[in-house]
Motif scaffolding. Sequence first.
Motif, mmCIF file in Angstrom:
data_model
loop_
_atom_site.group_PDB
_atom_site.id
_atom_site.type_symbol
_atom_site.label_atom_id
_atom_site.label_comp_id
_atom_site.label_asym_id
_atom_site.label_seq_id
_atom_site.Cartn_x
_atom_site.Cartn_y
_atom_site.Cartn_z
ATOM 1 N N LEU A 1 0.830 -1.203 0.000
ATOM 2 C CA LEU A 1 0.000 0.000 0.000
ATOM 3 C C LEU A 1 0.868 1.257 0.000
ATOM 4 O O LEU A 1 0.591 2.222 -0.720
ATOM 5 C CB LEU A 1 -0.915 0.005 1.222
ATOM 6 N N ALA A 2 1.906 1.247 0.833
ATOM 7 C CA ALA A 2 2.793 2.410 0.894
ATOM 8 C C ALA A 2 3.469 2.642 -0.443
ATOM 9 O O ALA A 2 3.574 3.781 -0.916
ATOM 10 C CB ALA A 2 3.834 2.213 1.992
ATOM 11 N N GLU A 3 3.935 1.564 -1.056
ATOM 12 C CA GLU A 3 4.625 1.694 -2.336
ATOM 13 C C GLU A 3 3.694 2.232 -3.423
ATOM 14 O O GLU A 3 4.085 3.069 -4.242
ATOM 15 C CB GLU A 3 5.171 0.333 -2.761
ATOM 16 N N ALA A 4 2.454 1.778 -3.419
ATOM 17 C CA ALA A 4 1.515 2.174 -4.467
ATOM 18 C C ALA A 4 1.018 3.606 -4.294
ATOM 19 O O ALA A 4 0.857 4.337 -5.273
ATOM 20 C CB ALA A 4 0.329 1.208 -4.485
ATOM 21 N N ALA A 5 0.781 4.026 -3.056
ATOM 22 C CA ALA A 5 0.154 5.335 -2.827
ATOM 23 C C ALA A 5 1.132 6.405 -2.382
ATOM 24 O O ALA A 5 0.909 7.589 -2.640
ATOM 25 C CB ALA A 5 -0.948 5.201 -1.779
ATOM 26 N N LEU A 6 2.204 6.032 -1.704
ATOM 27 C CA LEU A 6 3.125 7.008 -1.122
ATOM 28 C C LEU A 6 4.513 6.881 -1.727
ATOM 29 O O LEU A 6 5.530 6.959 -1.043
ATOM 30 C CB LEU A 6 3.199 6.804 0.398
ATOM 31 N N THR B 1 -1.123 10.426 -6.180
ATOM 32 C CA THR B 1 -2.380 10.936 -6.721
ATOM 33 C C THR B 1 -3.444 10.871 -5.638
ATOM 34 O O THR B 1 -3.406 9.984 -4.771
ATOM 35 C CB THR B 1 -2.864 10.127 -7.938
ATOM 36 N N GLY B 2 -4.405 11.775 -5.708
ATOM 37 C CA GLY B 2 -5.483 11.812 -4.731
ATOM 38 C C GLY B 2 -6.261 10.517 -4.634
ATOM 39 O O GLY B 2 -6.462 9.991 -3.525
ATOM 40 N N PRO B 3 -6.733 9.946 -5.768
ATOM 41 C CA PRO B 3 -7.501 8.696 -5.692
ATOM 42 C C PRO B 3 -6.718 7.553 -5.054
ATOM 43 O O PRO B 3 -7.275 6.779 -4.272
ATOM 44 C CB PRO B 3 -7.835 8.399 -7.161
ATOM 45 N N ALA B 4 -5.429 7.430 -5.374
ATOM 46 C CA ALA B 4 -4.623 6.355 -4.792
ATOM 47 C C ALA B 4 -4.459 6.559 -3.291
ATOM 48 O O ALA B 4 -4.496 5.596 -2.514
ATOM 49 C CB ALA B 4 -3.259 6.293 -5.467
ATOM 50 N N LEU B 5 -4.296 7.802 -2.865
ATOM 51 C CA LEU B 5 -4.158 8.099 -1.440
ATOM 52 C C LEU B 5 -5.452 7.780 -0.693
ATOM 53 O O LEU B 5 -5.427 7.195 0.396
ATOM 54 C CB LEU B 5 -3.776 9.565 -1.234
ATOM 55 N N GLU B 6 -6.588 8.162 -1.268
ATOM 56 C CA GLU B 6 -7.880 7.891 -0.638
ATOM 57 C C GLU B 6 -8.114 6.389 -0.503
ATOM 58 O O GLU B 6 -8.567 5.907 0.555
ATOM 59 C CB GLU B 6 -9.004 8.521 -1.464
ATOM 60 N N LYS B 7 -7.800 5.652 -1.553
ATOM 61 C CA LYS B 7 -8.000 4.207 -1.533
ATOM 62 C C LYS B 7 -7.115 3.557 -0.478
ATOM 63 O O LYS B 7 -7.566 2.691 0.292
ATOM 64 C CB LYS B 7 -7.690 3.623 -2.917
ATOM 65 N N ALA B 8 -5.855 3.977 -0.419
ATOM 66 C CA ALA B 8 -4.933 3.398 0.556
ATOM 67 C C ALA B 8 -5.342 3.749 1.980
ATOM 68 O O ALA B 8 -5.238 2.915 2.890
ATOM 69 C CB ALA B 8 -3.509 3.883 0.277
ATOM 70 N N LEU B 9 -5.807 4.973 2.195
ATOM 71 C CA LEU B 9 -6.239 5.384 3.538
ATOM 72 C C LEU B 9 -7.395 4.519 4.019
ATOM 73 O O LEU B 9 -7.419 4.071 5.176
ATOM 74 C CB LEU B 9 -6.635 6.855 3.534
ATOM 75 N N ALA B 10 -8.360 4.274 3.141
ATOM 76 C CA ALA B 10 -9.502 3.433 3.512
ATOM 77 C C ALA B 10 -9.041 2.026 3.877
ATOM 78 O O ALA B 10 -9.524 1.421 4.850
ATOM 79 C CB ALA B 10 -10.511 3.393 2.367
ATOM 80 N N GLU B 11 -8.087 1.499 3.119
ATOM 81 C CA GLU B 11 -7.622 0.139 3.377
ATOM 82 C C GLU B 11 -6.807 0.060 4.666
ATOM 83 O O GLU B 11 -6.940 -0.890 5.445
ATOM 84 C CB GLU B 11 -6.798 -0.370 2.193
ATOM 85 N N VAL B 12 -5.949 1.060 4.909
ATOM 86 C CA VAL B 12 -5.160 1.064 6.145
ATOM 87 C C VAL B 12 -6.081 1.161 7.359
ATOM 88 O O VAL B 12 -5.878 0.474 8.368
ATOM 89 C CB VAL B 12 -4.133 2.221 6.131
ATOM 90 N N ARG B 13 -7.084 2.008 7.266
ATOM 91 C CA ARG B 13 -8.035 2.111 8.372
ATOM 92 C C ARG B 13 -8.784 0.806 8.597
ATOM 93 O O ARG B 13 -9.070 0.424 9.732
ATOM 94 C CB ARG B 13 -9.004 3.261 8.103
ATOM 95 N N ASP B 14 -9.117 0.127 7.509
ATOM 96 C CA ASP B 14 -9.796 -1.157 7.634
ATOM 97 C C ASP B 14 -8.887 -2.187 8.306
ATOM 98 O O ASP B 14 -9.334 -2.973 9.150
ATOM 99 C CB ASP B 14 -10.228 -1.657 6.256
ATOM 100 N N ILE B 15 -7.613 -2.173 7.951
ATOM 101 C CA ILE B 15 -6.653 -3.086 8.585
ATOM 102 C C ILE B 15 -6.576 -2.792 10.082
ATOM 103 O O ILE B 15 -6.559 -3.707 10.912
ATOM 104 C CB ILE B 15 -5.265 -2.950 7.927
ATOM 105 N N GLY B 16 -6.534 -1.498 10.421
ATOM 106 C CA GLY B 16 -6.483 -1.140 11.833
ATOM 107 C C GLY B 16 -7.715 -1.569 12.594
ATOM 108 O O GLY B 16 -7.631 -1.988 13.759
ATOM 109 N N ALA B 17 -8.877 -1.494 11.938
ATOM 110 C CA ALA B 17 -10.134 -1.794 12.627
ATOM 111 C C ALA B 17 -10.450 -3.272 12.689
ATOM 112 O O ALA B 17 -11.049 -3.749 13.666
ATOM 113 C CB ALA B 17 -11.283 -1.055 11.931
#
Length: 571
Positions: free
Chosen positions: A454-459, A464-480
């Motif tokens: 995820l870090a490699e793809a988005a950061l 890009t905004g869409p890639a950052l938004e997608k990665a943020l949602a997935e990281v939050r899901d992993i945390g939850a």
Amino acid sequence: MSDWDVIIVGAGAAGLAAAWAARAEGASVLVVNKGLVGRSGATITSGGGISVAGQTLISLGLAGDPDDTEEKFLNDTIRAGSFVNDQHLVESMVVNVGAELKVFLDRGNKVTVSKKPPGHSSGRGVRIPGVDMQRVMTQAAVQAGARFREDFQSVGLLRHDDGVVGVAGLDRRTGEVEAIHGRTVVLATGGTTSNWRLRTAPEELTGDGHAMALAAGAELIEMEMLQFLPCCLVAPDIWRGLQFPWIIGPQGGYRAWLLNRFGERFMANWDPVRMELSTRDMVSAASATEVLEGRGSPNGGVYLSWAHLPRDIVDNLPRHSPSIGKDWRWEGFDMTPLVDQIRAGRAIEVAPAAHFSIGGIRINTAGETGVPGLFAGGEATGGLHGGNRLSGSAGAQILVQGSAAGRSAAKAARGNKVGAPAQNWAYLKDRIEAPFRRENGVVPLEVKQRLTGLAEAALGAVRTGPALEKALAEVRDIGATVVGELSSRNRDRVWNRDWSDALEVQAAVPVLESALLSALGRSYSVGAHQRHDWKGGKPSALHHGFVGQVGETLAYHSASVEFPFLSPASP
């Protein structure tokens, strides 16, 4: 001894500088380290550069440019950081690094001075190999009376009321979960680059200190800012992340060509004068853009080629680099098979690799985090370099901030109560033990691999905004949903890698969430943060981005950058 004046987490140069300084103030000091001292951390893998103004070098008896002042050094640092720096931190580094370097010289250590390191307007690059720096700092801390504890994986900070009173973690050697009590704590845990698949730094830099600081109430600053080093190997896996091509190419001044899959020298579109000899951030952004727009190589990089150079030039490359042997050995690696490919005229695949964490824990010039009893220094902190880092300034930062944090912690310890009870010990102990108790659940290594992807793809070097938004949602899901299910397959308590991986995942999730929040909060391109979807040129105003923990969630906020010494409007 059950209670220490100062507990320092991390035994790289910043932590050792803190230990030395704290002992000089009369404090009892314990340094805890995730691995072996001198065999882990980023210091030993670094080139060991330390930037010092020319006039300061002359005062120390070294060769320096008499026209190079501290003011010029400060200005270079701020301009390189695209004016996003905390300029008070820059001033502190520039003014105080000479005194820290003097300690090395007084102990009889030899250094060399570069004529003009990249990005600097003058020859202020002092070189001390990272291995030597680590050795000198370790010896000094030991001789000063600091004590050490190795293979202790720090996970959380012990709290009493609103202050910090120690560290909780896992002793990897015994498998015991322990609380180490102290009056103050210094975080010198290094950066976060291990959360990227392609990286130049050691694997233990997972951002443990950042996560602990967040949970204790400190803020992180500019977490989206990560320095990438271009032209690092992407294949084979055993060489992945090695910067050898960069050294025998652009960094060494050799005219190797960067090509996309169509054979185009794409640097002509970015810097037609310097081409591949452009700055690291520009070469990284250009290479990442080629990949993002579909012109990359099969393994997600671009090509670097020496095929246009005569064979004898290629054969003579190592003679001009002190780090490469005549048998093509470099940092313990035999690079002969790669050089044979280059000699045969083949291009090799390279890409930007995560190299240095520019953002980190927010501190002031005294190393204070704003949380009573908690201090930090070195690469674990942010704000000094702004949007990008000059070569050699990592060494200067480590020494100045490590020493400042150690002194401040020692002075603060004098007024702290002895043995203040930790009110969150039961919570931390349960959190640390949970993955080991859970026999069935999610494999930690698989989650680590998911996060680095995820870090490699988005950061990466371009976002890009869409890639950052997608990665943020997935990281939050992993945390939850995932972190609470992490399980150790290995049932032995001693040297349990599954267990350690699970604890590193616990840290990586908030660290990456902070970086993604910060990247989304900065919609424009500046410094190392390049937004592919930003077409507005230079931003009209600059801001600092902060992340803090509010209840159980992370929150982002910003504030305008102040320019006490140099503004973007300055000539």
